[in-house]
Design a protein around this motif. Structure first.
Motif, PDB file in Angstrom:
ATOM      1  N   ARG A 371       0.801  -1.230   0.000  1.00 30.98           N
ATOM      2  CA  ARG A 371       0.000   0.000   0.000  1.00 30.98           C
ATOM      3  C   ARG A 371       0.838   1.288   0.000  1.00 30.98           C
ATOM      4  NH1 ARG A 371      -5.730   0.413   3.215  1.00 30.98           N
ATOM      5  NH2 ARG A 371      -6.657   2.000   1.881  1.00 30.98           N
ATOM      6  N   SER A 493     -11.547  -4.930  -8.061  1.00 33.90           N
ATOM      7  CA  SER A 493     -11.826  -4.520  -6.690  1.00 33.90           C
ATOM      8  C   SER A 493     -11.272  -5.539  -5.708  1.00 33.90           C
ATOM      9  CB  SER A 493     -13.335  -4.381  -6.474  1.00 33.90           C
ATOM     10  OG  SER A 493     -13.605  -3.990  -5.147  1.00 33.90           O
ATOM     11  N   GLN A 496     -12.387  -1.990  -2.296  1.00 34.32           N
ATOM     12  CA  GLN A 496     -12.502  -0.536  -2.404  1.00 34.32           C
ATOM     13  C   GLN A 496     -13.920  -0.046  -2.638  1.00 34.32           C
ATOM     14  OE1 GLN A 496     -10.501  -2.530  -4.185  1.00 34.32           O
ATOM     15  NE2 GLN A 496      -8.448  -1.690  -4.412  1.00 34.32           N
ATOM     16  N   SER A 536      -3.465   3.209  -6.970  1.00 37.88           N
ATOM     17  CA  SER A 536      -4.663   4.066  -6.902  1.00 37.88           C
ATOM     18  C   SER A 536      -5.083   4.548  -8.288  1.00 37.88           C
ATOM     19  CB  SER A 536      -4.403   5.268  -5.977  1.00 37.88           C
ATOM     20  OG  SER A 536      -4.058   4.853  -4.687  1.00 37.88           O
ATOM     21  N   LEU A 661     -17.085   6.373   0.484  1.00 28.80           N
ATOM     22  CA  LEU A 661     -16.036   5.431   0.112  1.00 28.80           C
ATOM     23  C   LEU A 661     -14.657   6.041   0.334  1.00 28.80           C
ATOM     24  CD1 LEU A 661     -17.324   3.808  -3.213  1.00 28.80           C
ATOM     25  CD2 LEU A 661     -17.778   3.153  -0.860  1.00 28.80           C
ATOM     26  N   LEU A 662     -14.531   7.329   0.049  1.00 30.20           N
ATOM     27  CA  LEU A 662     -13.258   8.010   0.223  1.00 30.20           C
ATOM     28  C   LEU A 662     -12.819   7.981   1.683  1.00 30.20           C
ATOM     29  CD1 LEU A 662     -11.028   9.748  -1.029  1.00 30.20           C
ATOM     30  CD2 LEU A 662     -12.441  11.754  -0.555  1.00 30.20           C
ATOM     31  N   GLN A 665     -11.494   4.597   2.607  1.00 24.65           N
ATOM     32  CA  GLN A 665     -10.149   4.342   2.123  1.00 24.65           C
ATOM     33  C   GLN A 665      -9.101   5.024   3.004  1.00 24.65           C
ATOM     34  OE1 GLN A 665      -8.937   2.470  -0.909  1.00 24.65           O
ATOM     35  NE2 GLN A 665     -10.778   1.561  -0.049  1.00 24.65           N
ATOM     36  N   GLY A 669      -6.292   3.125   5.344  1.00 31.09           N
ATOM     37  CA  GLY A 669      -4.879   3.422   5.140  1.00 31.09           C
ATOM     38  C   GLY A 669      -4.203   3.918   6.399  1.00 31.09           C
ATOM     39  N   GLY A 730      -6.469   5.608  -2.746  1.00 31.13           N
ATOM     40  CA  GLY A 730      -6.459   4.351  -2.009  1.00 31.13           C
ATOM     41  C   GLY A 730      -5.286   4.145  -1.086  1.00 31.13           C
ATOM     42  N   GLU A 731      -4.173   4.837  -1.340  1.00 29.11           N
ATOM     43  CA  GLU A 731      -2.955   4.571  -0.565  1.00 29.11           C
ATOM     44  C   GLU A 731      -2.582   5.705   0.378  1.00 29.11           C
ATOM     45  OE1 GLU A 731      -0.460   2.100  -3.869  1.00 29.11           O
ATOM     46  OE2 GLU A 731      -1.353   4.001  -4.457  1.00 29.11           O
TER      47      GLU A 731
END
Length: 779
Positions: A371, A493, A496, A536, A661-662, A665, A669, A730-731
């Motif tokens: 990640r 996916s 995510q 990402s 969703l954001l 993530q 992380g 995503g990271e």
């Protein structure tokens, strides 16, 4: 903006089947006549193989076959390739040793595969594997990154003298040397970025099937990109056309980079299925995953920063040693170099930067993307160095940062390491985060904590990373004759929420309800092309490809609608899922147009029947998400235990597709970043190379009560290099968290004279650091 379109906090549609037990993971699949494979792993980190004796295993009840490296070589099965070789600073090539699925002559890490047993049941295969006798001649092993290059150390590969895999550089060394010579201040720091074991919730797994009639293979596996795995298996391992191998990935219970790659077990279940004429399934236990999943990080860094008399940064010199492990995984050399090293200028206007990276082989599990893949290592090093410099120069760290930030008005900004930042307002993110964290009130909170016998500190880190980078990604939008839509994506996916996010994009663009949309990924027989998920890229690149396909579909629909309206195409408008003739009340929904596209009596002349389009989007450059993390901690001096009291993040991800969703993530992380910084310690025995932290009893992951509720906010500064304005997300949480936490701990212990501690900041390490200051306090 529709109710389900861009910017709306739509709940994940895929979660209903997950929480009701209807997920479809690789271990859920049972094929007719399925057999089971078990791998015999090396118990030694380094040893020659004198012989592999399999007679007892072959005669064990239920055993169908036992395979060794000799069998594999006899059939001409290829080795696992490294596809991201780098060039040394002298122009020579990096060392690329072979990575066979089963070794024949010499094992190079604990967990290397020595044999495979296939049996009617997994239990029978395991019992038989224990009957295999291997003649090992143990050899000295090297596991320590810091010592791998030292003279006289054990050699992992004869072709890599001194265990050096590559010696790579980027930047202007001469300019850095000139700036260092003229600098008023020079601050140096050595630090460790500790190795981590990925520990995805769902372990890897694979089922291979061979169809002799079609001479075709099918692999079901938990991957982050079916097409990538298929292409390497076809081109480098089995030497067959790509259409002879189908790879199917269903639901994936976490990947974090580790499931991007081709592994020995992918090869072995396919090959074994061909050999025995039955499907072969392999599912590892957690102990096997600890030994054989690629691991992450494991860098040593030495940094030196030059500043002038106004404390402006003049130059940065970085020297890295990056552990590759025993073999080169598919992308291993890329991670500390072109992925990570180019980010060492961070968010700062540093005129000259030079980074040198030496990749080293050790007798340990291979290391590859985890990640963030190089960018967390860079952000950690830079943000620790800036905090350390501020402490040494007696200036508030936020002031030193603000003085040296790249200003938004100079964007696009070309860094000295060759990246072109298109957008960002770093000071805004930091100022908002520190104001929300009440930095001004910290002295009072610190004093109150000291009255209770605790040390309190607040740390922050301002990060930037590259994500959503080239090459291209693929999307296909396919309406059926009934007017419903299927989206086929080349990404994959692994938790995510792609099914939700892609449906939102399509709903926004095409004006149709998400209930009419189905998202398909992961099957190379259904999706024609894809790069998989990593870096990402899904929203910035895959989402942009989807938008491109949607625009082409609308253009086709306009031609069909014009025919149905008997109007000029130029007079047909499209909005909110409806085609209209301008200035009239004549209208057709996109579903009606889709049905007409399949109806011979209503098809438009010159327009191909059917209603589907594809999109390929190639970004001109990466996106650059950025933000500020703030962490406030208290430390118990008697135990060294860290209490994270508050954690907040202000990020810039450009256009936000789905805030819900954001946030998920970012939270995930942060948890992984905090885990690395505070808890996760991978330990190999220096003599034997055994993994001493090889289970969840010995290796500590972050738990829910290790973190407070994470406060998350964002500033929207749209990306200028993709049509959605999206930056990868995503990271990022795993990138900002380690330096923020470590900076907070050092701030808490600063009054004791502690200036730096390496990760992980375990209670033992903090307790020892606090105790080591007692003589100084007494004096």
């Amino acid at each position: 903006m529709t109710q389900f379109g861009i910017g709306q906090p739509v709940r994940r549609v895929e979660d209903r089947r997950f929480i009701t037990g209807h997920g479809n993971y690789v271990d859920d699949l049972q094929l007719p006549r399925q057999a089971y494979g078990v791998m015999l792993r090396s118990p030694h980190a380094h040893a020659r193989i004198g012989g592999v004796h399999t007679a007892a295993a072959r005669s064990s009840p239920g055993v169908l076959a036992v395979f060794t490296g000799e069998d594999l070589a006899r059939d001409g099965i290829g080795t696992i390739p490294c596809v991201s070789a780098v060039t040394n600073r002298d122009g020579s090539s990096a060392v690329l040793p072979p990575h066979p699925a089963i070794v024949r002559d010499r094992v190079r890490h604990v967990g290397d595969t020595v044999a495979m047993v296939v049996a009617e049941t997994a239990a029978a295969a395991l019992e038989a594997a224990e009957l295999i006798a291997v003649d090992f001649e143990t050899l000295p092993a090297i596991v320590d990154t810091a010592c791998a290059l030292d003279a006289g150390r054990p050699q992992v590969w004869d072709d890599a003298p001194g265990n050096l895999c590559f010696d790579w550089e980027v930047g202007d060394r001469a300019a850095v040397e000139r700036a260092m010579a003229a600098a008023r201040h020079r601050i140096a720091l050595d630090l460790v970025n500790n190795r981590v074991v990925v520990n995805s919730m769902e372990p890897r797994g694979a089922i291979g099937e061979y169809d002799p009639g079609e001479d075709c293979y099918t692999l079901w596996s938990s991957t982050q990109g079916s097409h990538f795995v298929r292409n390497l298996l076809a081109g480098s391992v089995f030497n067959v056309p790509e259409n002879r191998i189908r790879v199917v990935t269903r639901d994936v219970g976490g990947g974090f980079g580790m499931k991007l790659f081709v592994y020995p077990e992918h090869i072995l279940v396919l090959w074994a299925a061909r050999k025995i004429g039955r499907p072969v399934k392999w599912i590892p236990d957690r102990a096997d995953a600890f030994m054989t999943d690629t691991q992450g990080r494991d860098n040593l860094a030495r940094l030196e920063l030059a500043l002038d008399d106004e404390l402006r940064f003049l130059a940065l010199e970085v020297g890295l040693v990056a552990n590759m492990g025993a073999y080169l995984s598919n992308f291993a050399p890329e991670i500390p170099t072109v992925s990570g090293a180019v980010m060492y200028s961070g968010v700062y206007a540093i005129p000259a930067v030079h980074v040198g990276v030496k990749g080293v082989f050790t007798n340990t599990t291979p290391v590859d993307a985890y990640r963030g893949a190089g960018r967390p290592e860079a952000a950690y090093a830079v943000e620790r160095l800036v905090d350390y410099a501020a402490r040494r120069l007696a200036v508030p760290s936020q002031e030193l940062r603000r003085r040296n930030f790249i200003k938004p008005e100079v964007m696009p900004y070309l860094t000295p390491l060759g990246l072109n930042y298109d957008s960002g307002d770093f000071a805004r993110n930091m100022d908002q985060a520190l104001a929300t964290a009440d930095l001004a009130g910290l002295p009072a909170r610190r004093a109150e904590a000291r009255e209770r016998g605790r040390y309190r500190g607040l740390g922050h880190a301002v990060y930037i990373e590259q994500s959503g980078f080239p090459p291209d990604e693929f999307a296909e939008l396919r309406f059926d004759p009934g007017g419903t839509l299927t989206i086929l994506m080349g990404t994959q996916s692994s938790g995510q929420g792609h099914q939700t996010a892609y449906a939102q994009l399509a709903a926004e663009r095409l004006g149709i309800a998400p209930q009419q949309i189905r998202v398909l990924q992961g099957d190379t027989a259904a999706v024609s092309f894809g790069r998989g998920t990593g870096g990402s890229r899904s929203m910035p690149v895959g989402g942009a490809a989807l938008a491109q396909a949607a625009d082409k579909l609308i253009a086709k629909g306009r031609r069909i609608a014009a025919h149905l309206f008997e109007a000029a195409e130029a007079d047909v408008e499209f909005a909110d899922g409806v085609f209209r003739v301008s200035g009239t009340d004549r209208r057709l929904g996109i579903e009606d147009v889709a049905r007409a596209a399949f109806d011979p009596a209503r098809q438009a002349p010159g327009v191909e029947p059917g209603f589907d389009e594809t999109g390929h989007f190639t970004p001109p450059q990466p996106t650059f998400p950025n933000g500020c993390h703030v962490c406030e901690v208290e430390i118990e001096p008697d135990t060294g235990h860290i209490h994270i009291l508050r954690y907040l993040v202000v990020d810039d991800f450009g256009t936000v597709i789905n805030p819900l969703l954001l946030a998920g993530q970012v939270q995930g992380g942060v948890a992984q970043g905090v885990g690395q910084a505070m808890l996760e310690r991978t330990v190999f025995d220096a003599e034997t190379g055994q993994l001493l932290t090889g289970s969840l009893s010995d290796y500590c992951l972050a738990r829910a009560d290790d973190l407070p509720a994470i406060e998350f906010a964002y500033n929207i500064v749209p990306c200028r290099t993709n049509p959605l304005g999206v930056k990868g997300a995503g990271e990022a949480g795993a990138i900002g968290a380690p330096p923020a936490l470590v900076n907070a701990v050092i701030d808490a212990l600063g009054e004791l004279g502690v200036e730096h501690l390496d990760m992980p900041l375990t209670p033992e390490r903090l307790w020892q650091a606090i105790r080591s200051t007692e003589p100084r306090k007494a004096a």
